[in-house]
Design a protein around this motif. Sequence first.
Motif, PDB file in Angstrom:
ATOM      1  N   TRP A   1       0.844  -1.193   0.000  1.00  0.00           N
ATOM      2  CA  TRP A   1       0.000   0.000   0.000  1.00  0.00           C
ATOM      3  C   TRP A   1       0.879   1.243   0.000  1.00  0.00           C
ATOM      4  CZ3 TRP A   1      -5.279   0.715  -0.094  1.00  0.00           C
ATOM      5  CH2 TRP A   1      -5.730   2.010   0.191  1.00  0.00           C
ATOM      6  N   PHE A   2       0.628   2.168  -0.931  1.00  0.00           N
ATOM      7  CA  PHE A   2       1.376   3.419  -1.008  1.00  0.00           C
ATOM      8  C   PHE A   2       0.399   4.586  -0.904  1.00  0.00           C
ATOM      9  CE2 PHE A   2       3.541   0.342  -3.881  1.00  0.00           C
ATOM     10  CZ  PHE A   2       4.616   0.069  -3.064  1.00  0.00           C
ATOM     11  N   GLN A   3       0.660   5.485   0.018  1.00  0.00           N
ATOM     12  CA  GLN A   3      -0.210   6.632   0.253  1.00  0.00           C
ATOM     13  C   GLN A   3       0.110   7.767  -0.720  1.00  0.00           C
ATOM     14  OE1 GLN A   3       0.956   6.979   4.370  1.00  0.00           O
ATOM     15  NE2 GLN A   3      -0.962   6.077   5.085  1.00  0.00           N
ATOM     16  N   PRO A   4      -0.780   8.765  -0.839  1.00  0.00           N
ATOM     17  CA  PRO A   4      -0.526   9.880  -1.763  1.00  0.00           C
ATOM     18  C   PRO A   4       0.787  10.602  -1.449  1.00  0.00           C
ATOM     19  CG  PRO A   4      -2.810   9.903  -1.033  1.00  0.00           C
ATOM     20  CD  PRO A   4      -2.113   8.876  -0.201  1.00  0.00           C
ATOM     21  N   PHE A   5       1.545  10.885  -2.495  1.00  0.00           N
ATOM     22  CA  PHE A   5       2.804  11.622  -2.423  1.00  0.00           C
ATOM     23  C   PHE A   5       3.846  10.918  -1.549  1.00  0.00           C
ATOM     24  CE2 PHE A   5      -0.447  14.854  -3.375  1.00  0.00           C
ATOM     25  CZ  PHE A   5       0.069  15.348  -4.553  1.00  0.00           C
ATOM     26  N   GLN A   6       3.714   9.611  -1.390  1.00  0.00           N
ATOM     27  CA  GLN A   6       4.667   8.865  -0.571  1.00  0.00           C
ATOM     28  C   GLN A   6       5.781   8.309  -1.463  1.00  0.00           C
ATOM     29  OE1 GLN A   6       3.390   5.133   1.462  1.00  0.00           O
ATOM     30  NE2 GLN A   6       4.146   6.147   3.299  1.00  0.00           N
ATOM     31  N   LEU A   7       6.987   8.710  -1.183  1.00  0.00           N
ATOM     32  CA  LEU A   7       8.138   8.281  -1.974  1.00  0.00           C
ATOM     33  C   LEU A   7       8.351   6.778  -1.822  1.00  0.00           C
ATOM     34  CD1 LEU A   7      10.569   9.373  -3.676  1.00  0.00           C
ATOM     35  CD2 LEU A   7      11.844   9.420  -1.521  1.00  0.00           C
ATOM     36  N   HIS A   8       8.463   6.073  -2.953  1.00  0.00           N
ATOM     37  CA  HIS A   8       8.729   4.641  -2.886  1.00  0.00           C
ATOM     38  C   HIS A   8       9.461   4.172  -4.148  1.00  0.00           C
ATOM     39  CE1 HIS A   8       4.809   5.024  -4.920  1.00  0.00           C
ATOM     40  NE2 HIS A   8       5.068   3.877  -5.527  1.00  0.00           N
ATOM     41  N   ALA A   9      10.097   3.037  -4.036  1.00  0.00           N
ATOM     42  CA  ALA A   9      10.799   2.430  -5.166  1.00  0.00           C
ATOM     43  C   ALA A   9      10.471   0.948  -5.203  1.00  0.00           C
ATOM     44  CB  ALA A   9      12.303   2.633  -5.047  1.00  0.00           C
TER      45      ALA A   9
ATOM     46  N   GLU B   1      -7.972  -8.256  10.462  1.00  0.00           N
ATOM     47  CA  GLU B   1      -9.080  -8.222  11.427  1.00  0.00           C
ATOM     48  C   GLU B   1      -9.461  -6.787  11.767  1.00  0.00           C
ATOM     49  OE1 GLU B   1      -7.802 -10.653  14.684  1.00  0.00           O
ATOM     50  OE2 GLU B   1      -8.265 -12.510  13.624  1.00  0.00           O
ATOM     51  N   GLY B   2      -9.307  -5.903  10.781  1.00  0.00           N
ATOM     52  CA  GLY B   2      -9.715  -4.519  10.953  1.00  0.00           C
ATOM     53  C   GLY B   2      -8.802  -3.679  11.816  1.00  0.00           C
ATOM     54  N   ARG B   3      -7.618  -4.203  12.156  1.00  0.00           N
ATOM     55  CA  ARG B   3      -6.697  -3.467  13.024  1.00  0.00           C
ATOM     56  C   ARG B   3      -5.373  -3.271  12.290  1.00  0.00           C
ATOM     57  NH1 ARG B   3      -9.087  -7.128  16.537  1.00  0.00           N
ATOM     58  NH2 ARG B   3      -7.279  -8.505  16.427  1.00  0.00           N
ATOM     59  N   LEU B   4      -5.139  -2.062  11.830  1.00  0.00           N
ATOM     60  CA  LEU B   4      -3.909  -1.757  11.113  1.00  0.00           C
ATOM     61  C   LEU B   4      -2.773  -1.477  12.086  1.00  0.00           C
ATOM     62  CD1 LEU B   4      -5.193   0.532   8.238  1.00  0.00           C
ATOM     63  CD2 LEU B   4      -4.032  -1.659   7.964  1.00  0.00           C
ATOM     64  N   PRO B   5      -1.542  -1.817  11.682  1.00  0.00           N
ATOM     65  CA  PRO B   5      -0.377  -1.486  12.519  1.00  0.00           C
ATOM     66  C   PRO B   5      -0.017  -0.013  12.374  1.00  0.00           C
ATOM     67  CG  PRO B   5       0.337  -2.620  10.527  1.00  0.00           C
ATOM     68  CD  PRO B   5      -1.168  -2.610  10.501  1.00  0.00           C
ATOM     69  N   ILE B   6      -0.570   0.830  13.235  1.00  0.00           N
ATOM     70  CA  ILE B   6      -0.285   2.258  13.206  1.00  0.00           C
ATOM     71  C   ILE B   6       1.048   2.508  13.894  1.00  0.00           C
ATOM     72  CG2 ILE B   6      -1.134   4.550  13.845  1.00  0.00           C
ATOM     73  CD1 ILE B   6      -2.897   3.007  11.836  1.00  0.00           C
ATOM     74  N   ALA B   7       1.887   3.344  13.302  1.00  0.00           N
ATOM     75  CA  ALA B   7       3.213   3.628  13.858  1.00  0.00           C
ATOM     76  C   ALA B   7       3.073   4.144  15.281  1.00  0.00           C
ATOM     77  CB  ALA B   7       3.936   4.655  12.986  1.00  0.00           C
ATOM     78  N   GLY B   8       3.891   3.584  16.168  1.00  0.00           N
ATOM     79  CA  GLY B   8       3.888   4.023  17.553  1.00  0.00           C
ATOM     80  C   GLY B   8       3.054   3.139  18.464  1.00  0.00           C
ATOM     81  N   VAL B   9       2.218   2.276  17.850  1.00  0.00           N
ATOM     82  CA  VAL B   9       1.357   1.433  18.666  1.00  0.00           C
ATOM     83  C   VAL B   9       2.053   0.123  19.010  1.00  0.00           C
ATOM     84  CG1 VAL B   9      -0.808   0.148  18.704  1.00  0.00           C
ATOM     85  CG2 VAL B   9      -0.738   2.447  17.739  1.00  0.00           C
ATOM     86  N   ARG B  10       2.738  -0.445  18.035  1.00  0.00           N
ATOM     87  CA  ARG B  10       3.399  -1.726  18.262  1.00  0.00           C
ATOM     88  C   ARG B  10       4.874  -1.527  18.567  1.00  0.00           C
ATOM     89  NH1 ARG B  10       0.875  -6.118  13.980  1.00  0.00           N
ATOM     90  NH2 ARG B  10      -1.287  -5.900  14.637  1.00  0.00           N
TER      91      ARG B  10
ATOM     92  N   ASP C   1      -7.789   5.006   7.632  1.00  0.00           N
ATOM     93  CA  ASP C   1      -6.517   4.752   8.299  1.00  0.00           C
ATOM     94  C   ASP C   1      -5.438   4.394   7.271  1.00  0.00           C
ATOM     95  OD1 ASP C   1      -7.444   5.291  10.813  1.00  0.00           O
ATOM     96  OD2 ASP C   1      -7.745   3.198  11.391  1.00  0.00           O
ATOM     97  N   LEU C   2      -5.798   3.537   6.311  1.00  0.00           N
ATOM     98  CA  LEU C   2      -4.858   3.195   5.239  1.00  0.00           C
ATOM     99  C   LEU C   2      -4.427   4.445   4.475  1.00  0.00           C
ATOM    100  CD1 LEU C   2      -6.429  -0.004   3.614  1.00  0.00           C
ATOM    101  CD2 LEU C   2      -4.167   0.125   4.660  1.00  0.00           C
ATOM    102  N   TRP C   3      -5.357   5.318   4.258  1.00  0.00           N
ATOM    103  CA  TRP C   3      -5.144   6.522   3.453  1.00  0.00           C
ATOM    104  C   TRP C   3      -4.321   7.580   4.195  1.00  0.00           C
ATOM    105  CZ3 TRP C   3      -9.995  10.021   2.207  1.00  0.00           C
ATOM    106  CH2 TRP C   3      -9.578  11.174   1.521  1.00  0.00           C
ATOM    107  N   LYS C   4      -4.630   7.807   5.482  1.00  0.00           N
ATOM    108  CA  LYS C   4      -4.121   8.993   6.160  1.00  0.00           C
ATOM    109  C   LYS C   4      -3.194   8.748   7.346  1.00  0.00           C
ATOM    110  CE  LYS C   4      -8.208  11.750   4.958  1.00  0.00           C
ATOM    111  NZ  LYS C   4      -9.326  12.573   5.472  1.00  0.00           N
ATOM    112  N   ARG C   5      -3.260   7.588   7.967  1.00  0.00           N
ATOM    113  CA  ARG C   5      -2.448   7.358   9.163  1.00  0.00           C
ATOM    114  C   ARG C   5      -1.033   6.940   8.792  1.00  0.00           C
ATOM    115  NH1 ARG C   5      -5.632   6.178  13.736  1.00  0.00           N
ATOM    116  NH2 ARG C   5      -3.687   6.234  14.905  1.00  0.00           N
ATOM    117  N   ARG C   6      -0.113   7.174   9.693  1.00  0.00           N
ATOM    118  CA  ARG C   6       1.257   6.706   9.477  1.00  0.00           C
ATOM    119  C   ARG C   6       1.324   5.240   9.878  1.00  0.00           C
ATOM    120  NH1 ARG C   6       6.453   8.273   8.592  1.00  0.00           N
ATOM    121  NH2 ARG C   6       8.090   7.164   9.726  1.00  0.00           N
TER     122      ARG C   6
END
Length: 284
Positions: A65-73, A167-176, A112-117
């Motif tokens: 998954w790549f978010q808008p304007f997210q640099l990736h290769a 299961e509807g729970r994304l790994p949000i940065a800082g939580v795990r 969350d996929l779209w906007k969260r880190r």
Amino acid sequence: MDLLFDLIPFDQERAIFPSRHRSDAPTKGYYHYHQGCELLYVREGTGKIVVNQRTYDIEPGRMYWFQPFQLHAVRPEAAKETPYERTVLHFDPVVVDRALSAFPDLQRFFRDLWKRRLSEQAFDMSGRAPFLESLCTAFEAVGGKEREQSNRLLLLQFVAAIYERTEGRLPIAGVRERRTLRYSERVMDWIEANFASEFAMEALADALHLSKNYISRVFRQETGSSVTEYLTARRITEACKRLRSTDAPIETVGIEVGLPNASYFCQLFKRIVGVTPLQYRKRS
């Protein structure tokens, strides 16, 4: 050094662009980003993907998954005996968000996929590979006026599959708890904190307690690019962001991203992006 901003012509008639690709020859990956989201589903192949200061292995049955304007290769290791095949969906997240209004749980997940880190942007879908393959085959066959509706249904099915897998729970940065980083990721973390300053390999080596030669070698092994290529891509991506979102003078933007020589900044920007910083600002 390659960096590309992929401008996808979203409009009310077509907001989702799916495509299927197969490569059986070496392909040089490059750093790029889009104004919309991208969902990559790998059907065959191996290689590396760099996104959000992290390197992932390319594996069949994985979604990235790549978010808008997210640099990736994306750097596949394609050959005649080991082809790289994938389905890619580029889409306008605003349109998809509206389409999910009837499914509030799935809509919250999508946002969350779209906007969260996210601390993870790769999802192992190998257990659902037969189902996903049948989806791709069925929806790829649809044409004509029904194509856009078909594209939306395929994307919603993919998002629902990720929802089910997590299961509807994304790994949000800082939580795990943070995992052990690869050397290349430690380099990217350091660049993230220091890209606006004058770069010196000695400073990076001292911070990581590694030799300059070792850093250069292992970074290329793990990401497929050099440290300076990644640093330049990060600086130009930040410059694009500031040109779009602020009215700061061009020279100031260059200074803020670690390129204080205005002439060199403009030349480098045009070589990589294809237009001057001023032209980029006017068209954004």
